[in-house]
Design an enzyme around this catalytic site. Sequence first.
Site, short mmCIF file in Angstrom:
data_model
loop_
_atom_site.label_atom_id
_atom_site.label_comp_id
_atom_site.label_asym_id
_atom_site.label_seq_id
_atom_site.Cartn_x
_atom_site.Cartn_y
_atom_site.Cartn_z
N ALA A 193 -3.01 8.35 0.03
CA ALA A 193 -3.18 8.68 1.45
C ALA A 193 -4.61 8.43 1.92
CB ALA A 193 -2.78 10.13 1.71
N ARG A 235 -9.70 -1.80 9.03
CA ARG A 235 -9.10 -2.98 9.66
C ARG A 235 -9.26 -2.93 11.18
NH1 ARG A 235 -4.74 -1.40 6.18
NH2 ARG A 235 -4.77 -2.62 4.25
N GLU A 276 -14.12 10.75 -4.30
CA GLU A 276 -13.05 10.89 -5.29
C GLU A 276 -13.63 11.53 -6.55
OE1 GLU A 276 -10.18 11.19 -7.81
OE2 GLU A 276 -9.76 10.64 -5.73
N SER A 299 -6.90 4.56 -5.80
CA SER A 299 -5.73 3.78 -5.35
C SER A 299 -4.84 3.33 -6.50
CB SER A 299 -6.21 2.54 -4.56
OG SER A 299 -6.94 2.92 -3.43
N CYS A 330 3.02 7.61 -9.96
CA CYS A 330 4.44 7.54 -10.33
C CYS A 330 4.66 6.64 -11.54
CB CYS A 330 5.26 7.01 -9.16
SG CYS A 330 5.14 8.01 -7.66
N VAL A 333 -15.79 17.08 -3.58
CA VAL A 333 -16.12 17.89 -2.41
C VAL A 333 -15.82 19.34 -2.74
CG1 VAL A 333 -15.52 18.38 -0.01
CG2 VAL A 333 -15.74 16.01 -0.78
N ASP A 388 0.07 14.45 -0.73
CA ASP A 388 0.69 15.58 -1.42
C ASP A 388 0.14 16.94 -0.99
OD1 ASP A 388 2.03 13.61 -2.73
OD2 ASP A 388 1.17 13.99 -4.71
N TYR A 414 29.41 -7.12 0.40
CA TYR A 414 30.41 -7.02 -0.67
C TYR A 414 30.60 -8.35 -1.37
CZ TYR A 414 34.92 -7.57 -2.91
OH TYR A 414 35.88 -7.88 -3.81
#
Length: 470
Positions: free
Chosen positions: A26, A36, A49, A55, A59, A96, A301, A444
Amino acid sequence: MSMSDGTGTDGGRRRERLVVIGGDAAGMSAASQARRLRGPDELEIVAFERGHFSSYSACGIPYWVSGDVEERDELIARTPEEHRARGIDLRMRTEVTEIDVAGRRVRARDAGSGAESWTSYDKLVVATGARPVRPELPGIDAPGVYGVQTLDDGEELLGGLARTRGRRAVVVGAGYIGVEMAEALIKRGYEVTVVNRGAEPMATLDPDMGRLVREAMTGLGVTMVGGTEVTGVLTGADGRARAVATGDAEYPADVVVLGIGVRPETSLARAAGLPLGDYGGLLTDRAMRVRGHEDIWAGGDCVEVLDLVSGQQRHVPLGTHANKQGQVIGTNAGGGYATFPGVVGTAVSKVCDLEIARTGLRERDARRVGLRFETVTVESTSRAGYYPGASPMTVKMLAERRTGRLLGVQIVGREGAAKRVDVAAVALTAGLTVEQMTALDLGYAPPFSPVWDPVLVAARKAAAAVGRAR
């Protein structure tokens, strides 16, 4: 402690400063999207961080542990150096420790030197993620006990496995992480025991569907212990974990992996007085702006989101949502406009060749919000029954009794089962009834589906149940 570094200037023109807390999905999606939209001469971006990596795909950690993914760096989407090359001042290994909302600044500590400093902000993004549930039990912090939430955690676990001579592992908890880690350890040649508080694994499923997962895991050689509370981790003379204790048994362990779940990491936000919900996550509006704070956003999260099916707030920690929310935040912080409407609770996983999928509400979710519903379960196949490779699939569907509105779908089966849940996710988002679903024009051909897709078979049966109940 050094004093605050002020908002930057460029040729005498004051630049705005965007500060981002958290360097994963996030946070860095927000930073990248804002960059951007606005160049470095207009917007300075500083990101903090506390870990070693930015990044990355959390998962993917179980698949790295299993050996399916060979190299750690395959899980990293963008390195700190790549972010910096794009004009983002990403400060790694920097945590932080305080948000001063009134003063519009954050205090951070460098992990290497211990030095602390204040950094002012015009706009702030809180993307502090989630923390693994680590119950206060005897021995829970002993060497040999591992959580699996960050890439640092995965690296620590792999190092521990390399140093461990024994081949017995106990996984505590049978949610997504617990189930995936059980498979990973089986693949690495461990004898695996899973100890779970619930009677069946995968509490995101109803128990009847969870039973199918338990039977598959048992078939893989995993020892499943359900309906059992862990009371502690027993240690040996060397202080390392040697067993997991329950009320009436001990399960020998050379390695213990915690897969109990996660909670929003919102200690900073709580201390700063930012609004939290019932699950402990930050509360935001549809633009992902923290409620009551014009220039503070939050995503990933650490937030709660709107469940589009129940209409209530919930905590759904998934990378898919984190990346979308980051895009929304970055767009808004960069001067554009975007919204995140909510979720329907779609998730997929697997245990070797068994695929597990769910979206929408479980039975107990529907009861909790006062919905009356009909439930159907169908057995079908992944392909036309006569086509080679067709495998069984179980689909469970919930529909609102009065309206026939689809409420939820759960699927357990082999190849081709899990991604079928996406049809149900779209139907839930669109608010379709199960009768409307029966007319969906799905693809199908015998190698891909029976002439009536399993999801549509369930929809037909659900529509009939609704019709009888009226």
